[in-house]
Design an enzyme around this catalytic site. Sequence first.
Site, PDB file in Angstrom:
ATOM      1  N   ASP A  83      43.954  28.971  83.263  1.00  0.00           N
ATOM      2  CA  ASP A  83      43.703  27.584  82.862  1.00  0.00           C
ATOM      3  C   ASP A  83      44.767  27.128  81.865  1.00  0.00           C
ATOM      4  O   ASP A  83      44.696  27.445  80.680  1.00  0.00           O
ATOM      5  CB  ASP A  83      42.305  27.474  82.247  1.00  0.00           C
ATOM      6  CG  ASP A  83      41.944  26.040  81.878  1.00  0.00           C
ATOM      7  OD1 ASP A  83      42.702  25.121  82.266  1.00  0.00           O
ATOM      8  OD2 ASP A  83      40.912  25.843  81.206  1.00  0.00           O
TER       9      ASP A  83
ATOM     10  N   LYS B 232      47.034  22.469  77.431  1.00  0.00           N
ATOM     11  CA  LYS B 232      46.559  23.139  76.233  1.00  0.00           C
ATOM     12  C   LYS B 232      47.737  23.460  75.309  1.00  0.00           C
ATOM     13  O   LYS B 232      48.848  23.673  75.795  1.00  0.00           O
ATOM     14  CB  LYS B 232      45.897  24.482  76.604  1.00  0.00           C
ATOM     15  CG  LYS B 232      44.547  24.381  77.272  1.00  0.00           C
ATOM     16  CD  LYS B 232      43.982  25.778  77.527  1.00  0.00           C
ATOM     17  CE  LYS B 232      42.668  25.723  78.268  1.00  0.00           C
ATOM     18  NZ  LYS B 232      41.585  25.080  77.526  1.00  0.00           N
TER      19      LYS B 232
ATOM     20  N   ARG C 165      34.007  22.297  85.320  1.00  0.00           N
ATOM     21  CA  ARG C 165      32.865  21.546  85.847  1.00  0.00           C
ATOM     22  C   ARG C 165      33.185  20.911  87.197  1.00  0.00           C
ATOM     23  O   ARG C 165      32.279  20.671  87.988  1.00  0.00           O
ATOM     24  CB  ARG C 165      32.419  20.500  84.808  1.00  0.00           C
ATOM     25  CG  ARG C 165      33.446  19.445  84.500  1.00  0.00           C
ATOM     26  CD  ARG C 165      33.153  18.713  83.196  1.00  0.00           C
ATOM     27  NE  ARG C 165      33.452  19.532  82.021  1.00  0.00           N
ATOM     28  CZ  ARG C 165      33.227  19.157  80.763  1.00  0.00           C
ATOM     29  NH1 ARG C 165      32.697  17.963  80.508  1.00  0.00           N
ATOM     30  NH2 ARG C 165      33.527  19.961  79.761  1.00  0.00           N
TER      31      ARG C 165
HETATM   32  N1  BES Z   1      38.282  27.302  79.990  1.00  0.00           N
HETATM   33  C1  BES Z   1      38.104  26.301  79.013  1.00  0.00           C
HETATM   34  C2  BES Z   1      37.027  26.641  77.984  1.00  0.00           C
HETATM   35  C3  BES Z   1      37.319  27.787  77.063  1.00  0.00           C
HETATM   36  C4  BES Z   1      37.972  27.562  75.858  1.00  0.00           C
HETATM   37  C5  BES Z   1      36.905  29.053  77.371  1.00  0.00           C
HETATM   38  C6  BES Z   1      38.222  28.628  75.000  1.00  0.00           C
HETATM   39  C7  BES Z   1      37.145  30.117  76.505  1.00  0.00           C
HETATM   40  C8  BES Z   1      37.804  29.892  75.332  1.00  0.00           C
HETATM   41  C9  BES Z   1      37.687  24.990  79.672  1.00  0.00           C
HETATM   42  O1  BES Z   1      38.212  24.761  80.935  1.00  0.00           O
HETATM   43  C10 BES Z   1      38.180  23.892  78.799  1.00  0.00           C
HETATM   44  O2  BES Z   1      39.367  23.761  78.669  1.00  0.00           O
HETATM   45  N2  BES Z   1      37.269  23.105  78.233  1.00  0.00           N
HETATM   46  C11 BES Z   1      37.627  22.017  77.402  1.00  0.00           C
HETATM   47  C12 BES Z   1      36.712  20.858  77.716  1.00  0.00           C
HETATM   48  C13 BES Z   1      37.129  19.573  77.074  1.00  0.00           C
HETATM   49  C14 BES Z   1      38.451  19.098  77.636  1.00  0.00           C
HETATM   50  C15 BES Z   1      36.054  18.533  77.322  1.00  0.00           C
HETATM   51  C16 BES Z   1      37.474  22.473  75.954  1.00  0.00           C
HETATM   52  O3  BES Z   1      36.547  23.223  75.647  1.00  0.00           O
HETATM   53  O4  BES Z   1      38.302  22.089  75.143  1.00  0.00           O
HETATM   54 ZN    ZN Z   2      38.721  26.431  82.027  1.00  0.00          ZN
HETATM   55 MN    MN Z   3      40.133  23.863  80.865  1.00  0.00          MN
END
Ligand code: BES
Ligand code: ZN
Ligand code: MN
Length: 489
Positions: free
Chosen positions: A254, A261, A335
């Site tokens: 990801d 990120k 999601r």
């Molecule tokens: N895979 C990530 C969530 C995650 C973050 C898992 C850190 C393990 C450690 C997920 O896809 C993500 O990026 N979520 C975002 C959602 C936001 C953009 C609404 C997040 O948590 O920042």
């Molecule tokens: Zn993710």
């Molecule tokens: Mn993500």
Amino acid sequence: MPVTATLVSSVPARAEIVALPVRSDRLGDEPYDLDWKLLKALGFEGKDGQIQMVAAGGRPVAVVGMGTSAELTPAVIRRASASLARAASGCGWLASSLLDPATEENRSAFAQAHLEGLILGSYGYHAHKSDPKPSKLKKVSMVAPASSEMREAVAKGRCVAEAVCVARDLANEPGGSLTPEKLAAAARRIAEDGDGDGYKLEIWGKEKINAERLGGLLGVNRGSEQEPRFVRLEWDPPGAKGFLALVGKGITFDSGGLSIKPATGMETMKMDMSGAAAVLGALKAAGTLKPSVRVAGFIPITDNMTGGDATRPGDVLRIRNGKTVEVLNTDAEGRLVLADALSLASEARPDAILDLATLTGACMVALGAKVAGLMGNHADFIAAVQQAAERSGERVWNLPLPADYRKQLDSEVADIKNIGNRWGGTLTAGLFLAEFVADGIPWAHLDIAGPAWCDSTDGETSRGGTGFGVRLLVELISRFQPPGRGECD
Ligand code: BES
Ligand code: ZN
Ligand code: MN
């Protein structure tokens, strides 16, 4: 080959190392020929997690702290056993008396936890080391009365721990190496290696995924050079007493997509398929334990990359169940792929659906790195997941799905958007998923963003992917009762 265990009536003379348990309230009273004064002088108090090596009879003896007698649970045994495995990693053959404090009632649960801990504590990911130094521990003689129940408990402990190790290996494999194709191949290995012939497997490639209208999975895959996969792996025994669907997030890496990120946030994102790994681990265990429950795993797989044709913020995707999603943040990709998988799982009309996903960083803000967030639409099914968690020693905490937060997901241009406001991101993610579960199907969601990964070795979890969820799922499956339909919120 992981550790193998046999039940013995006394410590074998040729074992290379011996383990003796000491409870903190029995310091000096445990029935072993130990130098208690020396142990005290070394600071040994019998505390949960404490291990002191001493020499006796010409071989090392690991004196293992077990905490108080009143608080001695399988979780304590599992943790202590993992620390013991690390302390004994230079020896091939361990004789363990750790089950001495067990009673008739808890002996088999303790034996299972003991072997789980020993195998999990011996785990290491060595695939890319030029000079790997795996644990030398191969053989354990457990001093305990042999009975068919005890032999079964040891076999179960071994099966569960090996399934956890499979999930760990998948999570630890780098994102550039564990492509969607390779993660799907892991499902194939489970279906083919299983001594059970009760498996059914379908693997869809991009063309089929397109034909089946999995718009969320295709949307996330758009920025990638790697083709997506959709895996459906099913354990379907004759005379099954219920039907449980498991959904696992399979993002092999990801990057965040165009909503990219920061560099440090990406460091561990090879583990973003840990939900998928847990589902695969549980299905592997099912082939050995052969529960009379039908279990179907639905696993959407892709990486989330930034290629020239990646999904743009503002793009609209159509999910399998017909609902449209405005993608305002491409990093909320889990999601999107889960929406397709939950739609497909719903079409199979199972008695219940449980999904596992490393879904939100917000869940780590709320619960820290060791506890998973649990949400759902059905009180009894949520309670069943909580009980399975308790029995397995994997921790979950129930969070709400506040109906009035749903309006945060209202979109100007589509049926729903994929992000809410700044606050309660775990709950708005859960509310998003709920839109793709068909009415009347009991459903629960585990956000495992925290416990899927471990920064520093602690108890049975060693640094890296933890395989969180496998143990909980095995427990849930083994006692699965269809929850009452029509009792959904
Ligand atoms: N895979 C990530 C969530 C995650 C973050 C898992 C850190 C393990 C450690 C997920 O896809 C993500 O990026 N979520 C975002 C959602 C936001 C953009 C609404 C997040 O948590 O920042
Ligand atoms: Zn993710
Ligand atoms: Mn993500």
